[in-house]
Design a protein around this motif. Structure first.
Motif, PDB file in Angstrom:
ATOM      1  N   GLN A 244       0.804  -1.223   0.000  1.00  0.00           N
ATOM      2  CA  GLN A 244       0.000   0.000   0.000  1.00  0.00           C
ATOM      3  C   GLN A 244       0.840   1.278   0.000  1.00  0.00           C
ATOM      4  O   GLN A 244       0.396   2.300  -0.515  1.00  0.00           O
ATOM      5  N   THR A 245       2.026   1.233   0.574  1.00  0.00           N
ATOM      6  CA  THR A 245       2.780   2.477   0.751  1.00  0.00           C
ATOM      7  C   THR A 245       4.078   2.559  -0.042  1.00  0.00           C
ATOM      8  O   THR A 245       4.619   3.653  -0.213  1.00  0.00           O
ATOM      9  N   GLY A 246       4.617   1.440  -0.479  1.00  0.00           N
ATOM     10  CA  GLY A 246       5.904   1.467  -1.147  1.00  0.00           C
ATOM     11  C   GLY A 246       7.070   1.597  -0.196  1.00  0.00           C
ATOM     12  O   GLY A 246       8.225   1.738  -0.622  1.00  0.00           O
TER      13      GLY A 246
ATOM     14  N   ALA B 164       4.922   6.185   9.527  1.00  0.00           N
ATOM     15  CA  ALA B 164       4.547   5.513  10.771  1.00  0.00           C
ATOM     16  C   ALA B 164       3.050   5.612  11.009  1.00  0.00           C
ATOM     17  O   ALA B 164       2.411   4.650  11.465  1.00  0.00           O
ATOM     18  N   ILE B 165       2.474   6.760  10.689  1.00  0.00           N
ATOM     19  CA  ILE B 165       1.033   6.933  10.851  1.00  0.00           C
ATOM     20  C   ILE B 165       0.273   6.047   9.866  1.00  0.00           C
ATOM     21  O   ILE B 165      -0.760   5.443  10.214  1.00  0.00           O
TER      22      ILE B 165
ATOM     23  N   LYS C 211      -2.459   3.176  10.894  1.00  0.00           N
ATOM     24  CA  LYS C 211      -3.812   3.051  10.352  1.00  0.00           C
ATOM     25  C   LYS C 211      -4.088   1.629   9.890  1.00  0.00           C
ATOM     26  O   LYS C 211      -5.198   1.103  10.069  1.00  0.00           O
ATOM     27  N   ILE C 212      -3.082   0.987   9.313  1.00  0.00           N
ATOM     28  CA  ILE C 212      -3.237  -0.409   8.893  1.00  0.00           C
ATOM     29  C   ILE C 212      -3.357  -1.317  10.114  1.00  0.00           C
ATOM     30  O   ILE C 212      -4.230  -2.197  10.176  1.00  0.00           O
ATOM     31  N   LEU C 213      -2.487  -1.108  11.092  1.00  0.00           N
ATOM     32  CA  LEU C 213      -2.468  -1.959  12.277  1.00  0.00           C
ATOM     33  C   LEU C 213      -3.789  -1.943  13.045  1.00  0.00           C
ATOM     34  O   LEU C 213      -4.147  -2.929  13.698  1.00  0.00           O
TER      35      LEU C 213
ATOM     36  N   SER D  82      -7.077  -5.742  10.143  1.00  0.00           N
ATOM     37  CA  SER D  82      -5.935  -6.147  10.963  1.00  0.00           C
ATOM     38  C   SER D  82      -6.370  -6.647  12.331  1.00  0.00           C
ATOM     39  O   SER D  82      -5.791  -7.595  12.870  1.00  0.00           O
ATOM     40  N   GLN D  83      -7.382  -6.000  12.910  1.00  0.00           N
ATOM     41  CA  GLN D  83      -7.856  -6.475  14.218  1.00  0.00           C
ATOM     42  C   GLN D  83      -8.511  -7.852  14.093  1.00  0.00           C
ATOM     43  O   GLN D  83      -8.375  -8.693  14.994  1.00  0.00           O
ATOM     44  N   LYS D  84      -9.197  -8.088  12.994  1.00  0.00           N
ATOM     45  CA  LYS D  84      -9.777  -9.419  12.769  1.00  0.00           C
ATOM     46  C   LYS D  84      -8.676 -10.461  12.581  1.00  0.00           C
ATOM     47  O   LYS D  84      -8.765 -11.579  13.107  1.00  0.00           O
TER      48      LYS D  84
END
Length: 421
Positions: free
Chosen positions: A49-51, A316-317, A321-323, A328-330
């Motif tokens: 997603q971010t590269g 890091a932000i 957001k992904i974490l 991710s929680q699932k």
């Protein structure tokens, strides 16, 4: 002195793209069983997603050792050591100056999380961490014994005391001489602070220190809560409970030697294992309320934080957001078994298929009460020490509730001094 070190770990990832990465972040990988598998999932999503590239480190498993190492890294202003890491619930205020302010980037997500963890992660009105997974105190009980004696799960501590006294006596008449009515964590340590918070707040006695930093413990309702707990020792709770932590409590309960137990949700899975004597016999309920009060449960769990010295705050932000998103929680629930902090997931069909017990815990999690850690900042360890030591003095008969409330007020004001810092 034991030297504390970071471990750099490699997570193998099949099919990684061969593009040039813009930035490289270092994230803590959980040491829990399944942690590396979970990290592989996060790495794949983040890099696609971010590269950016994601590397992982492991901290010591012991919470106190991890905190000590983090403080060493922060004191050295080592921005390369770790960018994103897990904070214990009681560290958010302590690490306020060492963690990135997330208010502008993620503050609009407040309503998507349980209130207690979000409140815990807010210091002086600024969001300093994002709830990762949740844990709270829970009342476990023997469904079979309540049914046998025609009783229901108690709504108040007074009702619990009555039921525990009755069934303990009946079971002992039947030959079970070591059977007890109520088991909890009575040793003089952080777990007793959690129990004390639940007792005091359930009676309407406050949370020791309020959100504005005022010491509030010296009141009649708090004194009543202490006296109620004192009355259990040697009657429905063994004197040995003064040496119990979580696992000692669980062992007594899971061996079938107690009617009620206060503990954390992890006990549920163990109580339902194939080799458990209590499989199919355990129920879960909110902790009882004090007379005229409401049920309260101490907030546990962990949060995601960002190193304030990170060289790549925006990346890091994006990782944060992904974490903390739904997927991710699932995945963390599926792989590691940790309960989500996003409220909507407790109505998610996929989540409930994986962990149907979460329907029992949702209302309990919604009542989660943070310990006074965020507001008392770096002084929380001394605050908690005062709380559990005074509470222990009550349980072992050295102080009554009124004296304890006044004693604790003096101690906390002494710790506070000119202000929490």
């Amino acid at each position: 002195m034991k030297k504390l070190t970071l471990s750099v770990i490699t997570v193998a990832l099949a099919g990684t793209s061969h593009f040039a990465f813009a930035d490289t972040l270092r994230m803590e990988c959980p040491v829990s069983p399944g942690g590396k598998q979970y990290c592989q999932y996060i790495k794949e999503r983040f890099e696609k997603q971010t590269g950016n590239q994601l590397e992982f480190i492991e901290f010591p498993a012991a919470s106190d050792e991890k905190l000590a190492l983090l403080q060493q890294l922060f004191a050295a202003k080592d921005e390369k050591a770790v960018d994103v890491f897990e904070s214990d619930t009681i560290w958010v205020g302590l690490l306020d100056k060492q963690t990135l302010d997330l208010t502008d980037a993620m503050g609009n997500q407040k309503d998507q999380f349980f209130e207690g963890p979000w409140q815990n992660d807010t210091v002086n009105g600024r969001l300093k961490a994002i709830p990762n997974y949740i844990d709270t105190g829970v009342l476990f009980y023997r469904k079979d014994l309540l049914e046998k004696y025609n009783e229901q799960p108690p709504k108040t501590w007074e009702e619990m005391t009555r039921i525990a006294t009755k069934i303990q006596a009946e079971e002992r008449k039947a030959g079970r001489k070591n059977f007890w009515g109520y088991i909890f964590q009575g040793k003089s340590y952080e777990g007793l602070t959690c129990n004390a918070l639940e007792w005091v707040q359930s009676y309407g006695g406050g949370s020791f220190v309020d959100e504005k930093g005022n010491v509030t413990i010296n009141n009649e309702k708090a004194a009543r809560a202490f006296d109620m707990a004192k009355s259990w020792i040697g009657t429905i709770s063994p004197k040995g409970v003064l040496g119990y932590k979580e696992e000692e409590s669980r062992t007594v309960f899971q061996n079938g030697d107690a009617l009620f137990m206060r503990n954390w949700p992890y006990v549920w899975q163990l109580s339902q294992a194939q080799d458990s004597p209590l499989k199919g016999k355990v129920g879960v309920a909110p902790l009882p309320a004090g007379e005229g009060g409401q049920s309260a449960t101490a907030l546990g769990g962990w949060q995601w934080s960002v190193n304030a010295n990170t060289k790549n705050p925006q990346a890091a932000i994006e990782l944060l957001k992904i974490l903390t998103d739904d997927d991710s929680q699932k995945m963390r629930l599926k792989i590691i078994g940790h309960a989500p902090t996003r409220v909507a997931l407790y109505e998610d069909k996929e989540v409930l298929a994986m962990a149907p017990q979460l329907t029992m815990f949702r209302d309990i999690f919604a009542k989660a009460a943070p310990r006074p850690a965020t507001v008392t900042k770096a002084q929380y360890p001394r605050v908690s020490n005062a709380i559990f030591n005074v509470t222990f003095s009550v349980l072992n008969g050295k102080e009554d509730g009124k004296k304890a409330a006044a004693d604790l007020e003096r101690r906390l004001n002494r710790v506070k001094g000119a202000g929490w810092r």
